[in-house]
Design a protein around this motif. Structure first.
Motif, PDB file in Angstrom:
ATOM      1  N   ASN A 181     -22.303 -27.298 -52.656  1.00  0.00           N
ATOM      2  CA  ASN A 181     -22.776 -26.718 -51.611  1.00  0.00           C
ATOM      3  C   ASN A 181     -22.301 -27.246 -50.283  1.00  0.00           C
ATOM      4  O   ASN A 181     -22.946 -27.108 -49.200  1.00  0.00           O
ATOM      5  CB  ASN A 181     -24.352 -27.126 -51.611  1.00  0.00           C
ATOM      6  CG  ASN A 181     -24.515 -28.787 -51.120  1.00  0.00           C
ATOM      7  OD1 ASN A 181     -23.634 -29.374 -51.609  1.00  0.00           O
ATOM      8  ND2 ASN A 181     -25.832 -28.964 -50.912  1.00  0.00           N
ATOM      9  N   ALA A 182     -20.924 -27.443 -50.172  1.00  0.00           N
ATOM     10  CA  ALA A 182     -20.331 -28.146 -49.026  1.00  0.00           C
ATOM     11  C   ALA A 182     -20.688 -27.151 -47.568  1.00  0.00           C
ATOM     12  O   ALA A 182     -20.704 -27.377 -46.656  1.00  0.00           O
ATOM     13  CB  ALA A 182     -19.146 -28.335 -49.289  1.00  0.00           C
ATOM     14  N   TYR A 183     -20.257 -25.529 -48.200  1.00  0.00           N
ATOM     15  CA  TYR A 183     -20.348 -24.777 -47.075  1.00  0.00           C
ATOM     16  C   TYR A 183     -21.989 -24.419 -46.569  1.00  0.00           C
ATOM     17  O   TYR A 183     -21.810 -23.663 -45.666  1.00  0.00           O
ATOM     18  CB  TYR A 183     -19.823 -23.394 -47.516  1.00  0.00           C
ATOM     19  CG  TYR A 183     -18.294 -23.512 -47.608  1.00  0.00           C
ATOM     20  CD1 TYR A 183     -17.462 -23.410 -46.226  1.00  0.00           C
ATOM     21  CD2 TYR A 183     -17.645 -23.585 -48.733  1.00  0.00           C
ATOM     22  CE1 TYR A 183     -15.893 -23.417 -46.324  1.00  0.00           C
ATOM     23  CE2 TYR A 183     -16.183 -23.326 -49.081  1.00  0.00           C
ATOM     24  CZ  TYR A 183     -15.390 -23.327 -47.515  1.00  0.00           C
ATOM     25  OH  TYR A 183     -14.067 -23.501 -47.613  1.00  0.00           O
ATOM     26  N   ASN A 184     -22.812 -24.999 -47.317  1.00  0.00           N
ATOM     27  CA  ASN A 184     -24.034 -24.794 -47.022  1.00  0.00           C
ATOM     28  C   ASN A 184     -24.754 -26.233 -46.385  1.00  0.00           C
ATOM     29  O   ASN A 184     -26.122 -26.277 -46.315  1.00  0.00           O
ATOM     30  CB  ASN A 184     -25.063 -24.134 -47.949  1.00  0.00           C
ATOM     31  CG  ASN A 184     -24.494 -22.953 -48.416  1.00  0.00           C
ATOM     32  OD1 ASN A 184     -24.226 -22.068 -47.544  1.00  0.00           O
ATOM     33  ND2 ASN A 184     -24.445 -22.406 -49.567  1.00  0.00           N
ATOM     34  N   SER A 185     -23.831 -27.146 -46.179  1.00  0.00           N
ATOM     35  CA  SER A 185     -24.575 -28.391 -45.763  1.00  0.00           C
ATOM     36  C   SER A 185     -24.386 -28.797 -44.318  1.00  0.00           C
ATOM     37  O   SER A 185     -24.772 -29.977 -44.002  1.00  0.00           O
ATOM     38  CB  SER A 185     -23.970 -29.665 -46.683  1.00  0.00           C
ATOM     39  OG  SER A 185     -22.350 -29.657 -46.340  1.00  0.00           O
ATOM     40  N   GLY A 186     -23.721 -28.094 -43.551  1.00  0.00           N
ATOM     41  CA  GLY A 186     -23.888 -28.359 -42.089  1.00  0.00           C
ATOM     42  C   GLY A 186     -22.563 -28.943 -41.861  1.00  0.00           C
ATOM     43  O   GLY A 186     -22.257 -29.362 -40.687  1.00  0.00           O
ATOM     44  N   ILE A 187     -21.525 -28.917 -42.621  1.00  0.00           N
ATOM     45  CA  ILE A 187     -20.167 -29.579 -42.304  1.00  0.00           C
ATOM     46  C   ILE A 187     -19.305 -28.629 -41.824  1.00  0.00           C
ATOM     47  O   ILE A 187     -19.552 -27.418 -42.091  1.00  0.00           O
ATOM     48  CB  ILE A 187     -19.724 -30.030 -43.893  1.00  0.00           C
ATOM     49  CG1 ILE A 187     -20.470 -31.206 -44.150  1.00  0.00           C
ATOM     50  CG2 ILE A 187     -18.056 -30.778 -43.579  1.00  0.00           C
ATOM     51  CD1 ILE A 187     -20.017 -31.804 -45.671  1.00  0.00           C
ATOM     52  N   ASP A 188     -18.559 -29.054 -40.806  1.00  0.00           N
ATOM     53  CA  ASP A 188     -17.450 -28.104 -40.461  1.00  0.00           C
ATOM     54  C   ASP A 188     -16.577 -27.602 -41.298  1.00  0.00           C
ATOM     55  O   ASP A 188     -16.188 -27.985 -42.126  1.00  0.00           O
ATOM     56  CB  ASP A 188     -16.397 -29.088 -39.507  1.00  0.00           C
ATOM     57  CG  ASP A 188     -15.350 -28.246 -39.147  1.00  0.00           C
ATOM     58  OD1 ASP A 188     -15.508 -27.077 -38.722  1.00  0.00           O
ATOM     59  OD2 ASP A 188     -14.176 -28.794 -39.182  1.00  0.00           O
ATOM     60  N   TRP A 189     -16.803 -26.175 -41.331  1.00  0.00           N
ATOM     61  CA  TRP A 189     -16.071 -25.133 -42.377  1.00  0.00           C
ATOM     62  C   TRP A 189     -14.536 -25.233 -42.442  1.00  0.00           C
ATOM     63  O   TRP A 189     -13.806 -25.410 -43.418  1.00  0.00           O
ATOM     64  CB  TRP A 189     -16.499 -23.810 -42.215  1.00  0.00           C
ATOM     65  CG  TRP A 189     -17.732 -23.558 -42.546  1.00  0.00           C
ATOM     66  CD1 TRP A 189     -19.021 -24.145 -42.999  1.00  0.00           C
ATOM     67  CD2 TRP A 189     -18.176 -22.236 -43.324  1.00  0.00           C
ATOM     68  NE1 TRP A 189     -19.824 -23.392 -43.360  1.00  0.00           N
ATOM     69  CE2 TRP A 189     -19.426 -22.192 -43.489  1.00  0.00           C
ATOM     70  CE3 TRP A 189     -17.425 -20.926 -43.208  1.00  0.00           C
ATOM     71  CZ2 TRP A 189     -20.109 -21.088 -44.056  1.00  0.00           C
ATOM     72  CZ3 TRP A 189     -18.068 -19.978 -44.186  1.00  0.00           C
ATOM     73  CH2 TRP A 189     -19.544 -19.927 -44.298  1.00  0.00           C
TER      74      TRP A 189
END
Length: 531
Positions: free
Chosen positions: A171-179
């Motif tokens: 879920n990296a792209y939905n976790s608030g991390i810089d894309w």
């Protein structure tokens, strides 16, 4: 000190950027072109104290009350755009030509039976193309750049302090991390060191002095933009004894913006390369209002003041990004190859709200008999008052703090003259100059620019100049046509990616901008009928 403040803000709020609008996107949607009827253009748009032209509906609506008859009018234009860049001495040029429908309006004139007081009132409906986004440009650096975009991606991940497990989570792209960090790591362009305490570009090799990046042979960026800001006005004007004129306007504004970019880097080592492609589409609808007054203290003098409210928008961004990599390296004496392609999730979209800045207009004009007009407008735009909000209406403090620190007051001066050679034929000259509101430390590259999503490219405005000339001819007392030529030049600094700074304010990766000049040659033709 400003660098350190920028770093602190970045570390505290980095995850808030993501795909909410950045300060530079907010500025892009706040700008407008010199646009209107051919008569308005021919005089450099300096109609704030004159009126009598439908273009005044979106500058000073009190100009609507000048009309002494009803009227319909429309304007077509042919525009040629040229984007010229100079990056490390490499000069490139890109051209586009387009025919567009710029405005259409109806003005209704309704006299009263009074000789004093309220002598007439007017109503107007208009469509105006406020901004044309269409342009393309390319920039290239042939072996001059010391830093790769992969260095920048690695530094973004390092400054954000994300772990490898966070970058690789499902879920990296939905976790608030810089894309951009996620995409760079997933495609293999950046690698962790010290168990993920920091990251470095994968385009390099280990030697006795430590990690050494591969040299860049060639870097190229290609950008295409299209779309427009369209505005629909309903306006009202009141004329009191031809001395004091009032006007008000309600506006609905539509934004349609499309962006695509392709960035490539070729390395001197074994044909290695890194490619990054991005696309963005923005749709928005907003509303605002405009109030104005014109005062005629004498037959030869006109004074005007107007206020344009912010436009309150609801916005939606649709976006994608993908990266392509070819990388060779030596691992335990064996040559290894990475040939990979990765993209962001399909159907990605973001909804948010945006408030444009408000404007004040101060105008003065002189009337020389029945022969000539001279007019000057000064427009003040408070870019610090731009605001971004999340979809639920909560203020985006991260973006708004960047807006306040990046922009100041914008100043525009418009001036024009008109001279009647005969009762039917008139000639016009004008100009308009807008100074950049960007503060010097941002414009000079002393602070990192936190772009959103996977689009690292951006521009900083350095001013816009317009030079105009026009002719008007009245075929009959009712039917007329105007033609105008406008030359517009906008100067910008175009960055492939931002410089980054560590907690001490020292440069982690440098980034030199290209000088970007966007030239626009436009011919506008207006037809009008009075009745």
């Amino acid at each position: 000190m400003r660098k350190e403040i920028g770093i602190i803000i970045a570390l505290l709020f980095y995850s808030g950027a993501l795909f909410s609008q950045s300060q530079l996107d907010a500025y892009k949607f706040a700008q407008s072109d010199l646009n209107g009827t051919a008569r308005y253009l021919g005089m450099g748009g300096a109609f704030g104290a004159l009126g009598g032209d439908i273009s005044a509906m979106h500058t000073n609506p009190a100009g609507l009350a000048v009309y002494k008859s009803s009227e319909v009018v429309t304007t077509l234009s042919l525009s040629g755009f040229t984007g010229k860049t100079n990056w490390y001495g490499n000069k490139l040029s890109e051209n586009r030509t387009r025919l567009s429908f710029d405005n259409m309006a109806y003005v209704g004139y309704f006299p009263t039976s009074n000789s004093d007081g309220l002598t007439s009132w007017n109503v107007g409906f208009s469509y105006n193309k406020v901004k044309n986004f269409r342009r393309s440009y390319r920039m290239a650096a042939r072996g001059n750049s010391d830093f790769s975009i992969t260095d920048y991606m690695a530094n973004r991940a390092t400054l954000e302090g994300v772990s490898v497990s966070q970058l690789t989570a499902s879920n990296a792209y939905n976790s608030g991390i810089d894309w951009l960090s996620i995409l760079g790591h997933s495609v293999g362009a950046i690698e962790p060191y010290n168990n993920g305490s920091g990251y470095y570009s994968a385009f390099g090799q280990q030697n006795s002095d430590g990690w050494e990046n591969y040299l860049l042979d060639d870097s190229q960026l290609e950008v295409h933009e299209s779309g427009a800001i369209d505005q629909y006005n309903i306006s009202f004007g009141l004329n009191f004894s031809d001395v004091v004129l009032f006007g008000a306007s309600l506006a609905v504004t539509d934004i349609n913006y499309n962006y695509s970019s392709y960035y490539s880097e070729d390395f001197a080592h074994e044909g290695n390369y890194f490619d990054l492609a991005n696309g963005l589409s923005t749709d928005g609808t907003g509303y605002g209002f405009n109030l104005g007054v014109i005062f005629r203290p004498a037959d030869f003098l006109r004074l005007g003041v107007a206020y344009t409210s912010p436009t309150w928008y609801k916005m939606t961004d649709y976006y994608y990004g993908d990266a392509d990599i070819f990388l060779t390296y030596i691992d335990e004496g064996q040559q290894e190859t990475v040939d990979n392609f990765k993209g962001t999730p399909d159907g990605a979209a973001s909804k948010y709200e945006y408030r444009s800045p408000d404007k004040f207009l101060f105008s003065i004009a002189g009337v020389i008999g029945n022969k000539a007009l001279v007019s000057v407008d000064y427009e003040l735009v408070n870019y610090k008052n731009m605001k971004n909000y999340y979809e639920n209406g909560v203020a985006n403090d991260f973006a708004n703090e960047n807006i306040r620190s990046t922009f100041g007051i914008g100043n525009t001066i418009r001036a024009g003259v008109e001279y009647k050679f005969t009762p039917r034929l008139a000639g016009r000259l004008g100009g308009a100059w807008s100074m950049s509101p960007v503060k010097s430390d941002w414009k000079n590259g002393d602070i990192e620019v936190l772009t959103v999503g996977t689009i690292p490219h951006y521009t900083f405005d350095r001013g816009i100049s317009n030079y105009t000339v026009g002719l008007g001819y009245r075929f009959t007392p009712n039917f007329y046509t105007d033609i105008a030529y406008v030359f517009t030049q906008q100067k910008e600094d175009a960055y492939a990616f931002s410089p980054t700074f560590d907690s001490n304010g020292d440069v982690m990766n440098d980034s030199q901008p290209a000088l970007l000049k966007t030239n626009r040659n436009r011919i506008a033709l207006t037809f009008g009928y009075k009745f």
